[in-house]
Design a protein around this motif. Sequence first.
Motif, PDB file in Angstrom:
ATOM      1  N   SER A 470       0.895  -1.882  -0.161  1.00 35.42           N
ATOM      2  CA  SER A 470      -0.343  -0.006   0.275  1.00 35.42           C
ATOM      3  C   SER A 470       0.823   1.463   0.089  1.00 35.42           C
ATOM      4  O   SER A 470       2.298   1.084   0.231  1.00 35.42           O
ATOM      5  CB  SER A 470      -1.257  -0.170   1.442  1.00 35.42           C
ATOM      6  OG  SER A 470      -2.109  -0.970   1.275  1.00 35.42           O
ATOM      7  N   TYR A 471       0.612   2.983  -0.412  1.00 29.06           N
ATOM      8  CA  TYR A 471       0.850   4.163  -0.155  1.00 29.06           C
ATOM      9  C   TYR A 471       2.050   3.666  -1.291  1.00 29.06           C
ATOM     10  O   TYR A 471       3.549   3.796  -0.340  1.00 29.06           O
ATOM     11  CB  TYR A 471       0.534   4.111   0.769  1.00 29.06           C
ATOM     12  CG  TYR A 471      -0.784   4.115   1.373  1.00 29.06           C
ATOM     13  CD1 TYR A 471      -1.441   5.542   0.817  1.00 29.06           C
ATOM     14  CD2 TYR A 471      -1.094   3.375   2.250  1.00 29.06           C
ATOM     15  CE1 TYR A 471      -2.582   5.721   1.135  1.00 29.06           C
ATOM     16  CE2 TYR A 471      -2.093   3.393   2.882  1.00 29.06           C
ATOM     17  CZ  TYR A 471      -3.344   4.653   1.989  1.00 29.06           C
ATOM     18  OH  TYR A 471      -4.370   5.003   2.298  1.00 29.06           O
ATOM     19  N   ASN A 472       2.786   3.355  -2.097  1.00 26.59           N
ATOM     20  CA  ASN A 472       3.526   3.373  -2.888  1.00 26.59           C
ATOM     21  C   ASN A 472       2.995   3.713  -4.459  1.00 26.59           C
ATOM     22  O   ASN A 472       2.435   4.601  -3.946  1.00 26.59           O
ATOM     23  CB  ASN A 472       3.762   2.174  -3.311  1.00 26.59           C
ATOM     24  CG  ASN A 472       4.774   0.999  -2.813  1.00 26.59           C
ATOM     25  OD1 ASN A 472       6.030   1.395  -2.620  1.00 26.59           O
ATOM     26  ND2 ASN A 472       4.848  -0.168  -1.622  1.00 26.59           N
ATOM     27  N   GLY A 491      -3.147   2.893  -1.968  1.00 23.04           N
ATOM     28  CA  GLY A 491      -2.614   4.210  -2.603  1.00 23.04           C
ATOM     29  C   GLY A 491      -1.923   4.165  -3.155  1.00 23.04           C
ATOM     30  O   GLY A 491      -0.798   4.509  -3.250  1.00 23.04           O
ATOM     31  N   ASN A 492      -2.210   3.348  -4.392  1.00 23.00           N
ATOM     32  CA  ASN A 492      -1.544   3.651  -5.564  1.00 23.00           C
ATOM     33  C   ASN A 492      -1.744   3.959  -6.821  1.00 23.00           C
ATOM     34  O   ASN A 492      -2.590   5.200  -6.693  1.00 23.00           O
ATOM     35  CB  ASN A 492      -0.789   2.327  -5.507  1.00 23.00           C
ATOM     36  CG  ASN A 492       0.890   1.357  -4.695  1.00 23.00           C
ATOM     37  OD1 ASN A 492       1.262   1.625  -5.071  1.00 23.00           O
ATOM     38  ND2 ASN A 492      -0.781   0.218  -4.073  1.00 23.00           N
ATOM     39  N   SER A 513      -7.778   3.763  -2.608  1.00 24.54           N
ATOM     40  CA  SER A 513      -7.101   5.441  -3.287  1.00 24.54           C
ATOM     41  C   SER A 513      -6.177   4.888  -4.279  1.00 24.54           C
ATOM     42  O   SER A 513      -5.305   5.326  -4.269  1.00 24.54           O
ATOM     43  CB  SER A 513      -6.302   5.369  -2.428  1.00 24.54           C
ATOM     44  OG  SER A 513      -7.564   6.297  -1.215  1.00 24.54           O
ATOM     45  N   ASN A 514      -6.990   4.336  -5.977  1.00 26.58           N
ATOM     46  CA  ASN A 514      -5.690   4.097  -6.519  1.00 26.58           C
ATOM     47  C   ASN A 514      -6.384   5.057  -7.670  1.00 26.58           C
ATOM     48  O   ASN A 514      -7.560   6.190  -6.689  1.00 26.58           O
ATOM     49  CB  ASN A 514      -6.291   2.910  -7.085  1.00 26.58           C
ATOM     50  CG  ASN A 514      -4.730   2.167  -6.417  1.00 26.58           C
ATOM     51  OD1 ASN A 514      -3.577   1.725  -6.714  1.00 26.58           O
ATOM     52  ND2 ASN A 514      -5.340   1.509  -5.201  1.00 26.58           N
ATOM     53  N   THR A 515      -6.669   4.447  -8.415  1.00 22.14           N
ATOM     54  CA  THR A 515      -6.824   5.468  -9.981  1.00 22.14           C
ATOM     55  C   THR A 515      -7.914   4.742 -11.081  1.00 22.14           C
ATOM     56  O   THR A 515      -7.764   5.205 -11.762  1.00 22.14           O
ATOM     57  CB  THR A 515      -5.709   6.249 -11.029  1.00 22.14           C
ATOM     58  OG1 THR A 515      -5.153   5.163 -11.295  1.00 22.14           O
ATOM     59  CG2 THR A 515      -5.084   6.973 -10.012  1.00 22.14           C
ATOM     60  N   GLN A 534     -11.889  -4.569  -0.531  1.00 18.62           N
ATOM     61  CA  GLN A 534     -11.909  -3.229  -0.753  1.00 18.62           C
ATOM     62  C   GLN A 534     -11.576  -2.279  -1.825  1.00 18.62           C
ATOM     63  O   GLN A 534     -10.748  -2.519  -2.165  1.00 18.62           O
ATOM     64  CB  GLN A 534     -11.693  -2.888   0.124  1.00 18.62           C
ATOM     65  CG  GLN A 534     -12.024  -3.333   1.953  1.00 18.62           C
ATOM     66  CD  GLN A 534     -11.272  -3.313   2.438  1.00 18.62           C
ATOM     67  OE1 GLN A 534     -10.131  -2.091   3.267  1.00 18.62           O
ATOM     68  NE2 GLN A 534     -11.404  -4.056   4.057  1.00 18.62           N
ATOM     69  N   ALA A 535     -12.543  -1.693  -2.702  1.00 15.61           N
ATOM     70  CA  ALA A 535     -12.099  -0.962  -3.788  1.00 15.61           C
ATOM     71  C   ALA A 535     -12.343   0.256  -3.275  1.00 15.61           C
ATOM     72  O   ALA A 535     -12.748   1.720  -4.689  1.00 15.61           O
ATOM     73  CB  ALA A 535     -12.313  -2.093  -5.174  1.00 15.61           C
ATOM     74  N   GLY A 536     -12.864   1.704  -2.124  1.00 17.46           N
ATOM     75  CA  GLY A 536     -13.557   2.804  -2.499  1.00 17.46           C
ATOM     76  C   GLY A 536     -12.458   3.464  -2.454  1.00 17.46           C
ATOM     77  O   GLY A 536     -11.385   3.142  -2.731  1.00 17.46           O
TER      78      GLY A 536
END
Length: 829
Positions: A470-472, A491-492, A513-515, A534-536
Motif C-alpha cells: 500500500s501507498y507506493n 494508495g497506488n 485510493s487508486n485511480t 475493498q475498492a472504495g
Amino acid sequence: MGQPPDRHLALLLLLLLWGQRSNPEVRRPSCDRCDRRLACNCSCGGWTCVPTVTDRALTLDLSFNYITAVTGDDLTGHGALGSLSLHGNKVSAIHPSAFDPLWSLEELDLSDNQLSVLDHRWFLRLGALRELNLLHNPYSRLGSGAVFRPLVRLRRLRFGGPALEELKRGDLSGVTELEELTVDANNLTRYEAGALAYVWPLDRVTLRLRGPFLGNTSLASAVLGDVSYPETQLVLEDLNVMRNRSAQPFRETASRRVRKITFRNFSVSDEAIVDLLMVMNGAPLTSLFIDGLTLSGEGRWERAKRTDHKSIDEFFMRNVVVLKVFHFASFLELSFLLHYPSKVSIINSQVFVMPCLTSRLLVNLQYLDLSDNLLTDLTMMETLCNGDGTLKGLRALNVSGNALKSLSTMSQQVAKLSKLTHLDISRNGYSFMPMGCTWPSTLRYLNISRAKLTSITPCLPVTLEVLDLSYNDLNRFTVPLPALRELHLSGNKLLRLPPGGRFPNLQTLTVQSNTLNTFGPADLRGYKRLQDLQAGQNKFVCSCDFVHFLRSALRGVGDVHLTDGAESYVCDSPLHLQGEPVGRVRLSVVACHRVLFVSVSCGAALLVGVLACVLLWRLHAFWYLKMMWAWLRAKRSSRRRRRDGEASEQLLSYDAFVSYSERDAGWVENFLVPELEEPRDNDEGATTHRAPRPLTLCLHKRDFLPGHWIVDNIMSAMERSRRTVFVLSENFVLSDWCRYELDFSHFKLFDGSAGGEAAILVLLEPLSKEDVPKRFCKLRKLMSSNTYLEWPQREEGRAEFWRRLRCAVGGGEDDPLPRDPSGLLTLCR
C-alpha cells in the motif's frame, strides 16, 4: 410605608429570574446534530445548559461546553439513552434525581468538571451502568457512605485527581465485578488499608502515583499491596524513582507474585533500576512494559547481576530517552536479562544500531520490533550479524520506519533466518526492486507499504501468503504469487484490478485510493477464491454496468463482498453525478439501455409511421398532396404562358375535354363525337331552326401530344378546354386515369379558376353517389343535387339529351344556361 422604586424593581427582576429557573424548558436551547444512528454530537457547541435533543437518542455527547449544572428535568424522557458524556464542562452541581430517567444508561463520563462532592443519590437508578468516569474533579474524598453501591453491573471505574487526599475502607463496597480500575492518586495522603481490596479480582489496575506518594513507603506499600495479584495487570503512571528507598514499595508487589507490570511516563535512574531488579528478584514477572522512559545515570549495573529474572518472556520499551547517553557504559552488563525474553520491542527510541554481541545474547528471541528508530542498511547488517543466521529462532521482524534503502541488502540479511515468517519493512526509503532476491523459504508475510516503489519484479518470494504494498507508486501488478491469500494495494496508481489468474488462492484484495475508473464481473472472474474486496475512494465513472454491479455487490449478491462500506464508493463522473454515492445513483433507461431504447424507439417510430401512412391514405391526404403539387405545377405553367403574352382566349383550343374509360370508347366515338362535332339538321325543326354550331372536343386518343408526360397532357387539355365532360360509368370509376382526370377537375373546382362551368357530368348508366370516391365531396354533392345529365336508354329521349349537352358544352344562344347556385357547375335545363 411604601417601598422605594429601586427595591420594587429588584424584587420584580428576582421574581422573573426565579420563574425562568423554575421552568427551564421555556428557555432551553435545542441541539439537532443527531445522525441516523441516533448518536447526538453536541460537543464544542458553547452550551451553558443541557440542550434538548430527540427522546430517541442513544448517545449524547455534551463534552467541551460551558454547562455548570444538571437539573432534575434536563434528561427527562431519555430512557433509551445508552451513553452520556459531560466531559470538559464546568459542572459543579447535579440534582439528586437528574439521572433517574436514564434507566438504560451504560456509559457516564463526568470527568474534568468542578464536582467537589460526590452524591450517592445520582446513581440510585443507574443499575445498567457499566462504565463511570469521575477523573479530575476537585473532590477530596469519595463522599459519605458507599457511593457506588447501586452500580452492581459496573465494569470500568475511573476516579481521583489532584484534589483526592483520602481513601477509606468501604468507599468501593458493593462494586464486586469490576474489570478495570483507574485511580489518580498523585496527592493521596491518607489511605486506609483494604480500601481497594473490595474490588478484587481485577483484570487491570491503573495507578497515577506522581508526587510524594512513593516517599511515604507505608502508604505506597499499602496501596500496591491491595491491587497486586498474579492475574491483575498493574499499570503505574507518572512514577519518578530516583532514590534508593523509592523502590521499597514494590517489595509488596513482588511478594504478591505479580506477572505483568506496565510503567508509563517513567523517570528513573540507573541505580533505581538496579534497586527495582533486586526488589523484584525471584518474582514470576513475565511481561514488563515501559512506555515513556527517561533514563539518567552512567549505566552502573553491577549489583543487578546477582538477581534472577528467568521468568521474563516479553520486554517492551517505547519512547525512550537516555539523558547524557555518551556517559553510559555498555548495556551488555544487563546480558543476564537478554537470555530469556522471546519478545523484545524497542520502539521510537533513537536506536541506530544493536551490536551483534547483543543480538547473540537473544538466544530465545522469536519476535523483534525495532520500528521507528535510526537503523540504516549498514547498521542493520551489524544488528543481524551480516546475515550469519545468529537469530535462528526469530519468527517475526519489524524494522519499519527506519532509514533502510536497499531491498537487496535486506533480503540477503534475513535469508538465513530459517524460521522467519513475518517481515515488516514498511515506511522505509525503498525506491527500487531488483529482479532477483534471496528470501527465507518460510516467509509468509511481507509488508513494504509506504515506500517509493514504482514497479514490481520477481524479487517477491513466491511463498508469500500476505503482501502489503500500500501507498507506493505502482501502476500495475502482474507478478504471479500462487500462495497469496491477502493482497493490499491501496494508495497506488492502479488503473485496473490486477489479473486474477495470477493469484489463484487470493481471498482478500484492497485497492482503495487508486485511480480505478470502473470494475465489474469480467475483472473479478479470474479470482477463483476472492471473498473480500475493498475498492472504495477511487475516481469511479458511474456507467450503467458499474452502478448495477456495485449495487448488487453492496447488497451481498455474489461471491465477492465489498467490506469497506457503501459510503466509500462515490461517483467522480459524469459531472452531474460527481460526489454522489454509487448506492444512491438512479440512472434512466435511456442512459442504461441506449441500443435497446434506440431499437424500440425506431420500431415504435416505424409503427407510428406506418399507422400514420395508413391513416393518411384512408383520409386521402396523399391525394390532396398529389393534387396540390400537380395544380401548383399547372399554375406555374399558366402564369409563365401569361408572362409570355398569351391571351386567355388564345389558350382555349377546345370546347370540351372528354374524360372517359377506354371501355366506353365505343359510345364516345359512335355517339358523342358525331353528335357534337358533326351536327345534323333536325328534320322536325328544319323550317324553324338552323343547324347547331360544330363543337371541338379534346380526346386523349387523337389530341394528346406524343412524348409528353401523360399528366402534363391531361392538365394541358383541361387548361385549353372550356368544359370538361366526364362520362361516368362503372368502368370510369375503375379506371385509374379517369379517376386522375376526375381528381384534377375536382381540384380545379376548388381553385375556382374555371368559374362554375368547369365540369359536366354525363351518367352513361345508372350510378349511385356511393360509387364515387368519398374524397370527391363536392362531386358527390353535385350528384345528390341531380346536376348531371343521364344517357336515356330509350330513343325518344336522346334528342333532348343531345340538345342539353350541346347547350352545356357550347353555351348555345337559343337556350342560355343558368349558373348553378353553388358556383361549381352550370347545366342546361
